[in-house]
Design a protein around this motif. Sequence first.
Motif, PDB file in Angstrom:
ATOM      1  N   SER A 115      42.968  37.696  37.356  1.00  0.00           N
ATOM      2  CA  SER A 115      43.492  38.574  36.299  1.00  0.00           C
ATOM      3  C   SER A 115      43.545  40.021  36.781  1.00  0.00           C
ATOM      4  O   SER A 115      43.284  40.946  36.033  1.00  0.00           O
ATOM      5  N   PHE A 116      43.923  40.220  38.021  1.00  0.00           N
ATOM      6  CA  PHE A 116      43.902  41.537  38.650  1.00  0.00           C
ATOM      7  C   PHE A 116      45.163  42.356  38.391  1.00  0.00           C
ATOM      8  O   PHE A 116      45.165  43.555  38.628  1.00  0.00           O
ATOM      9  N   THR A 117      46.224  41.776  37.905  1.00  0.00           N
ATOM     10  CA  THR A 117      47.477  42.517  37.743  1.00  0.00           C
ATOM     11  C   THR A 117      47.339  43.690  36.778  1.00  0.00           C
ATOM     12  O   THR A 117      48.036  44.681  36.920  1.00  0.00           O
ATOM     13  N   GLY A 118      46.467  43.591  35.809  1.00  0.00           N
ATOM     14  CA  GLY A 118      46.255  44.693  34.877  1.00  0.00           C
ATOM     15  C   GLY A 118      45.291  45.738  35.395  1.00  0.00           C
ATOM     16  O   GLY A 118      45.283  46.863  34.929  1.00  0.00           O
ATOM     17  N   LEU A 119      44.462  45.384  36.354  1.00  0.00           N
ATOM     18  CA  LEU A 119      43.503  46.328  36.917  1.00  0.00           C
ATOM     19  C   LEU A 119      44.125  47.067  38.104  1.00  0.00           C
ATOM     20  O   LEU A 119      44.177  48.283  38.111  1.00  0.00           O
ATOM     21  N   ALA A 120      44.583  46.355  39.093  1.00  0.00           N
ATOM     22  CA  ALA A 120      45.368  46.872  40.225  1.00  0.00           C
ATOM     23  C   ALA A 120      44.844  48.180  40.787  1.00  0.00           C
ATOM     24  O   ALA A 120      45.552  49.173  40.819  1.00  0.00           O
ATOM     25  N   ASN A 121      43.592  48.192  41.261  1.00  0.00           N
ATOM     26  CA  ASN A 121      43.027  49.457  41.723  1.00  0.00           C
ATOM     27  C   ASN A 121      42.382  49.388  43.110  1.00  0.00           C
ATOM     28  O   ASN A 121      41.444  50.110  43.394  1.00  0.00           O
ATOM     29  N   ASP A 122      42.852  48.512  43.978  1.00  0.00           N
ATOM     30  CA  ASP A 122      42.440  48.548  45.376  1.00  0.00           C
ATOM     31  C   ASP A 122      43.615  48.128  46.259  1.00  0.00           C
ATOM     32  O   ASP A 122      44.713  47.892  45.769  1.00  0.00           O
ATOM     33  N   ALA A 123      43.379  48.035  47.554  1.00  0.00           N
ATOM     34  CA  ALA A 123      44.471  47.798  48.511  1.00  0.00           C
ATOM     35  C   ALA A 123      45.206  46.486  48.263  1.00  0.00           C
ATOM     36  O   ALA A 123      46.373  46.351  48.637  1.00  0.00           O
ATOM     37  N   ASN A 124      44.577  45.506  47.629  1.00  0.00           N
ATOM     38  CA  ASN A 124      45.248  44.231  47.347  1.00  0.00           C
ATOM     39  C   ASN A 124      46.305  44.342  46.254  1.00  0.00           C
ATOM     40  O   ASN A 124      47.029  43.389  46.001  1.00  0.00           O
ATOM     41  N   THR A 125      46.406  45.496  45.619  1.00  0.00           N
ATOM     42  CA  THR A 125      47.399  45.648  44.554  1.00  0.00           C
ATOM     43  C   THR A 125      48.828  45.450  45.075  1.00  0.00           C
ATOM     44  O   THR A 125      49.707  45.035  44.331  1.00  0.00           O
ATOM     45  N   VAL A 126      49.063  45.706  46.347  1.00  0.00           N
ATOM     46  CA  VAL A 126      50.406  45.498  46.912  1.00  0.00           C
ATOM     47  C   VAL A 126      50.791  44.023  46.841  1.00  0.00           C
ATOM     48  O   VAL A 126      51.968  43.693  46.710  1.00  0.00           O
ATOM     49  N   PHE A 127      49.808  43.127  46.870  1.00  0.00           N
ATOM     50  CA  PHE A 127      50.058  41.693  46.755  1.00  0.00           C
ATOM     51  C   PHE A 127      50.126  41.260  45.290  1.00  0.00           C
ATOM     52  O   PHE A 127      50.932  40.422  44.922  1.00  0.00           O
ATOM     53  N   TRP A 128      49.296  41.837  44.420  1.00  0.00           N
ATOM     54  CA  TRP A 128      49.169  41.402  43.031  1.00  0.00           C
ATOM     55  C   TRP A 128      50.126  42.119  42.080  1.00  0.00           C
ATOM     56  O   TRP A 128      50.749  41.489  41.247  1.00  0.00           O
ATOM     57  N   ASN A 129      50.174  43.457  42.127  1.00  0.00           N
ATOM     58  CA  ASN A 129      51.025  44.240  41.236  1.00  0.00           C
ATOM     59  C   ASN A 129      51.359  45.558  41.935  1.00  0.00           C
ATOM     60  O   ASN A 129      50.546  46.480  41.942  1.00  0.00           O
TER      61      ASN A 129
END
Length: 184
Positions: free
Chosen positions: A50-64
């Motif tokens: 459920s990271f798409t709403g948080l999106a606050n580290d380097a993996n955000t490029v993959f998630w959102n």
Amino acid sequence: MLSRMRNIVLFLIFGFLFGINLAQAQVVKTSGADFLKIRTGARQLALGSSFTGLANDANTVFWNPAGLSILPGWQANFMQNNWLADLQLESISLVLPEYWENMRIGLFGFQLWSPSWDNTNGKLAAESYRDLLLGVGFGREIYPGLHVGLTGKVIQRNLSEFTTTGIAADVGLLYASVHRWSVG
């Protein structure tokens, strides 16, 4: 008479809904790039994806990719995982500092592969397997608190001498409130 009509209508409604579920259960769905269903990041998986709403580290490029615009400075993430049957899962993501007009850029790579194997004792050539995903994402704040992002991806699947390649794109939105909650 009215209760009998009500029972018939309820029977038809439930029969229709149950029939649809049975019909859907018998459909076989396949994909040419099943590895794209694999998610990256220990924190993201611990959050139940459920990271798409948080999106606050380097993996955000993959998630959102919209979350790129809220990240400070340089960020990087590396992951390597050994799976059963000698499968190797590796991912990397890198977020660059602010670029042009409050825009951030993120790069990522993801691969699932296995070492070469030979089940024929040298009678045939050894087999190999690799799935690869490479991408670049852009994120920008378009209104105070509202962020938008775009990711372009190149997808490649390789099984021995057979290789297929495709492209894909994702668009992401993220609203980050000043009250420390966000929706993506």
